[in-house]
Motif scaffolding. Structure first.
Motif, PDB file in Angstrom:
ATOM      1  N   ASP A  76       0.820  -1.219   0.000  1.00 24.38           N
ATOM      2  CA  ASP A  76       0.000   0.000   0.000  1.00 24.38           C
ATOM      3  C   ASP A  76       0.852   1.266   0.000  1.00 24.38           C
ATOM      4  OD1 ASP A  76      -2.435  -1.378  -0.110  1.00 24.38           O
ATOM      5  OD2 ASP A  76      -2.455  -1.662   2.052  1.00 24.38           O
ATOM      6  N   ALA A  77       1.898   1.297   0.835  1.00 23.21           N
ATOM      7  CA  ALA A  77       2.735   2.497   0.937  1.00 23.21           C
ATOM      8  C   ALA A  77       3.507   2.774  -0.352  1.00 23.21           C
ATOM      9  CB  ALA A  77       3.707   2.362   2.113  1.00 23.21           C
ATOM     10  N   LEU A  78       3.618   1.775  -1.222  1.00 24.64           N
ATOM     11  CA  LEU A  78       4.358   1.923  -2.482  1.00 24.64           C
ATOM     12  C   LEU A  78       3.389   1.961  -3.673  1.00 24.64           C
ATOM     13  CD1 LEU A  78       7.309  -0.562  -1.777  1.00 24.64           C
ATOM     14  CD2 LEU A  78       7.244   1.921  -1.386  1.00 24.64           C
ATOM     15  N   ASN A  79       2.137   2.340  -3.402  1.00 23.05           N
ATOM     16  CA  ASN A  79       1.114   2.443  -4.460  1.00 23.05           C
ATOM     17  C   ASN A  79       0.938   1.147  -5.255  1.00 23.05           C
ATOM     18  OD1 ASN A  79       0.540   5.221  -3.933  1.00 23.05           O
ATOM     19  ND2 ASN A  79       2.452   5.735  -4.939  1.00 23.05           N
ATOM     20  N   LEU A 107      10.883   0.856   2.041  1.00 22.65           N
ATOM     21  CA  LEU A 107       9.892   1.002   3.108  1.00 22.65           C
ATOM     22  C   LEU A 107      10.479   1.611   4.383  1.00 22.65           C
ATOM     23  CD1 LEU A 107       7.878  -2.340   2.882  1.00 22.65           C
ATOM     24  CD2 LEU A 107       7.014  -0.035   2.439  1.00 22.65           C
ATOM     25  N   GLU A 110       8.548   4.391   5.952  1.00 23.10           N
ATOM     26  CA  GLU A 110       7.087   4.235   5.890  1.00 23.10           C
ATOM     27  C   GLU A 110       6.531   3.622   7.179  1.00 23.10           C
ATOM     28  OE1 GLU A 110       5.264   5.403   3.552  1.00 23.10           O
ATOM     29  OE2 GLU A 110       6.768   5.802   2.003  1.00 23.10           O
ATOM     30  N   ASP A 111       5.461   4.226   7.683  1.00 22.56           N
ATOM     31  CA  ASP A 111       4.781   3.664   8.854  1.00 22.56           C
ATOM     32  C   ASP A 111       3.744   2.626   8.437  1.00 22.56           C
ATOM     33  OD1 ASP A 111       6.183   5.267  10.658  1.00 22.56           O
ATOM     34  OD2 ASP A 111       4.767   6.926  10.408  1.00 22.56           O
ATOM     35  N   CYS A 112       3.106   2.861   7.300  1.00 26.38           N
ATOM     36  CA  CYS A 112       2.101   1.925   6.808  1.00 26.38           C
ATOM     37  C   CYS A 112       2.804   0.707   6.229  1.00 26.38           C
ATOM     38  CB  CYS A 112       1.242   2.597   5.735  1.00 26.38           C
ATOM     39  SG  CYS A 112       0.073   1.464   4.953  1.00 26.38           S
ATOM     40  N   ARG A 113       2.530  -0.474   6.785  1.00 25.98           N
ATOM     41  CA  ARG A 113       3.216  -1.695   6.345  1.00 25.98           C
ATOM     42  C   ARG A 113       2.232  -2.714   5.780  1.00 25.98           C
ATOM     43  NH1 ARG A 113       8.758  -0.505   6.897  1.00 25.98           N
ATOM     44  NH2 ARG A 113       9.208  -2.699   6.971  1.00 25.98           N
ATOM     45  N   THR A 114       0.998  -2.307   5.528  1.00 23.48           N
ATOM     46  CA  THR A 114       0.015  -3.264   5.016  1.00 23.48           C
ATOM     47  C   THR A 114       0.322  -3.623   3.564  1.00 23.48           C
ATOM     48  OG1 THR A 114      -1.463  -1.434   4.454  1.00 23.48           O
ATOM     49  CG2 THR A 114      -1.853  -2.553   6.554  1.00 23.48           C
TER      50      THR A 114
END
Length: 196
Positions: A76-79, A107, A110-114
């Motif tokens: 998700d964090a990488l589109n 990453l 990045e905080d979002c890891r989903t």
């Protein structure tokens, strides 16, 4: 008994697929059994397009029915990257560890890891019959690898409700929850009807 070529030389993937199809009247054959085979050009923009390209290509090459998958990791964090480029994220012929290293580098802030693994599976028979299925496995990416099983991004991919990565569980546990396992179960059902 129908011979079905698995469009892969990855022994881990072939073992997973053979286990899922064991109850069907098929003999699973590895692409490795056909010696040197030029690789299919995976120029599709989706996993489903690439799976169909591979299934048709290797069926035509071997003269047998073929089962091909295209799967990868969507972060998700990488589109949604690496997506269809998952196997070659760090470059053509990149190793699993090189791909994992690049992913962790991208990453690091990045905080979002989903993330999710997505798999599209296509069965292509020599008569032109096409069966297709999809599967998804949701998870969270760790900061460092855990576990010695699996392949690809499995050591970084945590299944939260198990608190284990895909590299820390047995092949049977993995098949029960993985993206490929889900696609394979659906494919096995469709193949069972088709092969009657």
């Amino acid at each position: 008994m129908k011979e079905v070529v698995i469009a892969s030389k990855n022994s881990g993937k072939i073992t997973e697929i053979a286990a899922a199809l064991a109850h069907l009247p098929v003999k699973v054959v590895s692409l490795a059994d056909f010696g040197e085979v030029a690789e299919a050009v995976e120029d599709g923009s989706t996993f489903a397009e690439n799976a169909l390209i591979k299934a048709k290509y290797y069926s035509n090459f071997t003269g047998k029915a073929c089962l091909a998958d295209d799967s990868g990791l969507e972060v998700d964090a990488l589109n949604g990257a690496p997506g269809v480029y998952s196997a070659r994220y760090a470059g053509e012929n990149a190793s699993d560890s090189e791909n994992n290293k690049k992913l962790l580098e991208n990453l690091k802030d990045e905080d979002c890891r989903t993330a999710r693994f997505r798999c599209s599976l296509v069965f292509y028979d020599i008569n032109g019959e096409v069966l297709s299925t999809d599967g998804v496995c949701e998870g969270v990416l760790l900061n460092e690898p855990r576990g010695n099983g699996g392949f690809g991004y499995d050591p970084l991919f945590l299944i939260p409700n198990l608190d284990k990565t895909l590299a820390e569980i047995s092949i049977n546990e993995k098949n029960a929850i993985s993206h490929r396992g889900a696609a394979l179960r659906s494919m096995a059902e469709k193949m069972a009807v088709y092969l009657k």
